[in-house]
Design a protein around this motif. Sequence first.
Motif, PDB file in Angstrom:
ATOM      1  N   VAL A  16       0.833  -1.258  -0.029  1.00 46.44           N
ATOM      2  CA  VAL A  16      -0.014  -0.147   0.152  1.00 46.44           C
ATOM      3  C   VAL A  16       1.062   1.226  -0.102  1.00 46.44           C
ATOM      4  O   VAL A  16       1.958   1.376   0.758  1.00 46.44           O
ATOM      5  CB  VAL A  16      -0.994   0.011   1.429  1.00 46.44           C
ATOM      6  N   ASP A  17       0.592   2.132  -0.732  1.00 47.94           N
ATOM      7  CA  ASP A  17       1.319   3.369  -0.811  1.00 47.94           C
ATOM      8  C   ASP A  17       1.139   4.454   0.008  1.00 47.94           C
ATOM      9  O   ASP A  17       0.096   5.403  -0.378  1.00 47.94           O
ATOM     10  CB  ASP A  17       1.501   3.755  -2.529  1.00 47.94           C
ATOM     11  N   TYR A  18       1.584   4.548   0.993  1.00 44.11           N
ATOM     12  CA  TYR A  18       1.447   5.608   2.104  1.00 44.11           C
ATOM     13  C   TYR A  18       1.911   6.889   1.885  1.00 44.11           C
ATOM     14  O   TYR A  18       1.663   7.948   2.605  1.00 44.11           O
ATOM     15  CB  TYR A  18       1.629   5.095   3.585  1.00 44.11           C
ATOM     16  N   LEU A  19       2.734   6.701   0.802  1.00 45.65           N
ATOM     17  CA  LEU A  19       3.151   8.265   0.244  1.00 45.65           C
ATOM     18  C   LEU A  19       1.914   8.816  -0.502  1.00 45.65           C
ATOM     19  O   LEU A  19       2.035  10.128  -0.798  1.00 45.65           O
ATOM     20  CB  LEU A  19       4.365   8.099  -0.507  1.00 45.65           C
ATOM     21  N   ASN A  20       0.988   8.423  -0.782  1.00 47.91           N
ATOM     22  CA  ASN A  20      -0.223   8.772  -1.391  1.00 47.91           C
ATOM     23  C   ASN A  20      -0.982   9.744  -0.514  1.00 47.91           C
ATOM     24  O   ASN A  20      -1.377   8.955   0.552  1.00 47.91           O
ATOM     25  CB  ASN A  20      -0.930   7.778  -2.175  1.00 47.91           C
ATOM     26  N   PRO A  21      -1.135  11.106  -0.813  1.00 42.90           N
ATOM     27  CA  PRO A  21      -1.862  11.704   0.164  1.00 42.90           C
ATOM     28  C   PRO A  21      -3.169  11.255   0.514  1.00 42.90           C
ATOM     29  O   PRO A  21      -3.829  11.418   1.490  1.00 42.90           O
ATOM     30  CB  PRO A  21      -1.968  13.269  -0.577  1.00 42.90           C
ATOM     31  N   LYS A  22      -3.842  10.763  -0.375  1.00 40.90           N
ATOM     32  CA  LYS A  22      -5.263  10.301  -0.279  1.00 40.90           C
ATOM     33  C   LYS A  22      -5.508   9.133   0.633  1.00 40.90           C
ATOM     34  O   LYS A  22      -6.286   9.086   1.628  1.00 40.90           O
ATOM     35  CB  LYS A  22      -5.984   9.850  -1.649  1.00 40.90           C
ATOM     36  N   ILE A  23      -4.394   8.298   0.367  1.00 43.11           N
ATOM     37  CA  ILE A  23      -4.353   7.169   1.137  1.00 43.11           C
ATOM     38  C   ILE A  23      -3.911   7.451   2.706  1.00 43.11           C
ATOM     39  O   ILE A  23      -4.569   6.827   3.852  1.00 43.11           O
ATOM     40  CB  ILE A  23      -3.377   6.000   0.657  1.00 43.11           C
ATOM     41  N   ALA A  24      -2.962   8.250   2.624  1.00 39.53           N
ATOM     42  CA  ALA A  24      -2.722   8.710   4.109  1.00 39.53           C
ATOM     43  C   ALA A  24      -3.821   9.385   4.747  1.00 39.53           C
ATOM     44  O   ALA A  24      -4.130   9.284   6.179  1.00 39.53           O
ATOM     45  CB  ALA A  24      -1.641   9.727   4.067  1.00 39.53           C
ATOM     46  N   GLN A  25      -4.680  10.177   4.146  1.00 40.78           N
ATOM     47  CA  GLN A  25      -5.784  11.166   4.921  1.00 40.78           C
ATOM     48  C   GLN A  25      -6.885   9.722   5.229  1.00 40.78           C
ATOM     49  O   GLN A  25      -7.664  10.056   6.192  1.00 40.78           O
ATOM     50  CB  GLN A  25      -6.278  11.850   3.862  1.00 40.78           C
ATOM     51  N   LYS A  26      -6.825   8.802   4.639  1.00 43.57           N
ATOM     52  CA  LYS A  26      -7.803   7.546   4.879  1.00 43.57           C
ATOM     53  C   LYS A  26      -7.365   6.473   6.157  1.00 43.57           C
ATOM     54  O   LYS A  26      -8.081   5.750   6.588  1.00 43.57           O
ATOM     55  CB  LYS A  26      -8.396   6.957   3.804  1.00 43.57           C
ATOM     56  N   TYR A  27      -6.155   6.875   6.314  1.00 44.26           N
ATOM     57  CA  TYR A  27      -5.417   5.645   7.089  1.00 44.26           C
ATOM     58  C   TYR A  27      -5.963   5.293   8.446  1.00 44.26           C
ATOM     59  O   TYR A  27      -6.467   4.449   8.950  1.00 44.26           O
ATOM     60  CB  TYR A  27      -3.872   6.033   7.623  1.00 44.26           C
ATOM     61  N   ASP A  28      -6.387   6.680   9.323  1.00 46.74           N
ATOM     62  CA  ASP A  28      -7.104   6.617  10.566  1.00 46.74           C
ATOM     63  C   ASP A  28      -8.362   5.932  10.479  1.00 46.74           C
ATOM     64  O   ASP A  28      -8.768   5.131  11.196  1.00 46.74           O
ATOM     65  CB  ASP A  28      -7.192   7.830  11.296  1.00 46.74           C
ATOM     66  N   ALA A  29      -9.201   6.298   9.548  1.00 47.57           N
ATOM     67  CA  ALA A  29     -10.643   5.833   9.355  1.00 47.57           C
ATOM     68  C   ALA A  29     -10.633   4.274   9.274  1.00 47.57           C
ATOM     69  O   ALA A  29     -11.407   3.532   9.753  1.00 47.57           O
ATOM     70  CB  ALA A  29     -11.265   6.429   8.333  1.00 47.57           C
ATOM     71  N   GLU A  30      -9.555   3.887   8.345  1.00 46.06           N
ATOM     72  CA  GLU A  30      -9.677   2.535   7.897  1.00 46.06           C
ATOM     73  C   GLU A  30      -8.944   1.598   8.966  1.00 46.06           C
ATOM     74  O   GLU A  30      -9.310   0.342   9.602  1.00 46.06           O
ATOM     75  CB  GLU A  30      -8.676   2.112   6.649  1.00 46.06           C
ATOM     76  N   HIS A  31      -8.129   1.948   9.686  1.00 45.66           N
ATOM     77  CA  HIS A  31      -7.444   1.298  10.907  1.00 45.66           C
ATOM     78  C   HIS A  31      -8.033   1.246  11.993  1.00 45.66           C
ATOM     79  O   HIS A  31      -8.117   0.350  12.977  1.00 45.66           O
ATOM     80  CB  HIS A  31      -5.950   1.548  10.971  1.00 45.66           C
ATOM     81  N   GLN A  32      -8.889   2.413  12.353  1.00 44.46           N
ATOM     82  CA  GLN A  32      -9.615   2.287  13.440  1.00 44.46           C
ATOM     83  C   GLN A  32     -10.885   1.338  13.365  1.00 44.46           C
ATOM     84  O   GLN A  32     -11.481   1.068  14.550  1.00 44.46           O
ATOM     85  CB  GLN A  32     -10.331   3.870  13.760  1.00 44.46           C
ATOM     86  N   LYS A  33     -10.940   0.639  12.478  1.00 42.23           N
ATOM     87  CA  LYS A  33     -12.242  -0.482  12.135  1.00 42.23           C
ATOM     88  C   LYS A  33     -11.828  -1.670  12.949  1.00 42.23           C
ATOM     89  O   LYS A  33     -12.433  -2.411  13.442  1.00 42.23           O
ATOM     90  CB  LYS A  33     -12.350  -0.698  10.975  1.00 42.23           C
ATOM     91  N   PHE A  34     -10.321  -1.890  13.313  1.00 40.37           N
ATOM     92  CA  PHE A  34      -9.964  -2.944  13.919  1.00 40.37           C
ATOM     93  C   PHE A  34      -8.842  -2.652  14.872  1.00 40.37           C
ATOM     94  O   PHE A  34      -8.180  -3.803  15.557  1.00 40.37           O
ATOM     95  CB  PHE A  34      -9.240  -4.141  13.214  1.00 40.37           C
TER      96      PHE A  34
END
Length: 235
Positions: A16-34
């Motif tokens: 997963v490309d965490y250098l991508n700003p869109k993916i970085a912005q979604k990181y918290d929302a995705e990981h707080q699922k688990f």
Amino acid sequence: MKTNPNWYYEEKTPGVDYLNPKIAQKYDAEHQKFRNFKEESEHIVQVMEITPEDTVMDFGCGTGGVALNLAKYCDKVICVDISREMLDVLENKAKKLNINNIETYSAGFLTYNHNWQDKVNKIVSMVALHHLPDFWKSVALLKMAEILKPGEKLYLFDIIFTFNIQDHQKSIEKMIKDMQDVAGDSMAHETEIHIKDEFSTYDWIMEGLLEKTGFLIDSKKIKSSNFVEYICSKL
């Protein structure tokens, strides 16, 4: 960043490309699922015996879910991540929360340049070291040992395999299915990418790497067949 020889591994974000700003912005929302960052942080404070006088380093801090919570319990948190985009999210959250006792550095495990005279009390690395192949994990761990004060602690939590190699297909498929049940299709897809493109290793390999780079393993807890927690002391 530190200048390394030409033969050094070029750190990047495989999978997963965490250098991508869109993916970085979604990181918290995705990981707080688990994940529950607050509970994870409080657990770390307890098992690592973090004090208000400690300087803590979070290697691979991401968007600061753990680092910003740890900042409440210690003197300073040094936040290191290869993704400037993830650190931007962290810094924005720190500003909103009025958290001022952090320092951020956009660097990887291998390129972070520490002031060696100013060693730290605790190092935390959560779900990040798997971005490096095993040999380079050992180089990163050696650097962590050099950064830590003698007798101080490393907290390592990562995707580390404990299943028998004969069971790898069944175990990996279960890992993906479990993630889908807990966090949905997007995180199940990320898990598939992780398995295919990243560098998670076996527990017996990780333990050898830790012991050969100057650490004593104080405790090991298998959180599932794929997540392992190590608390280690610098020898």
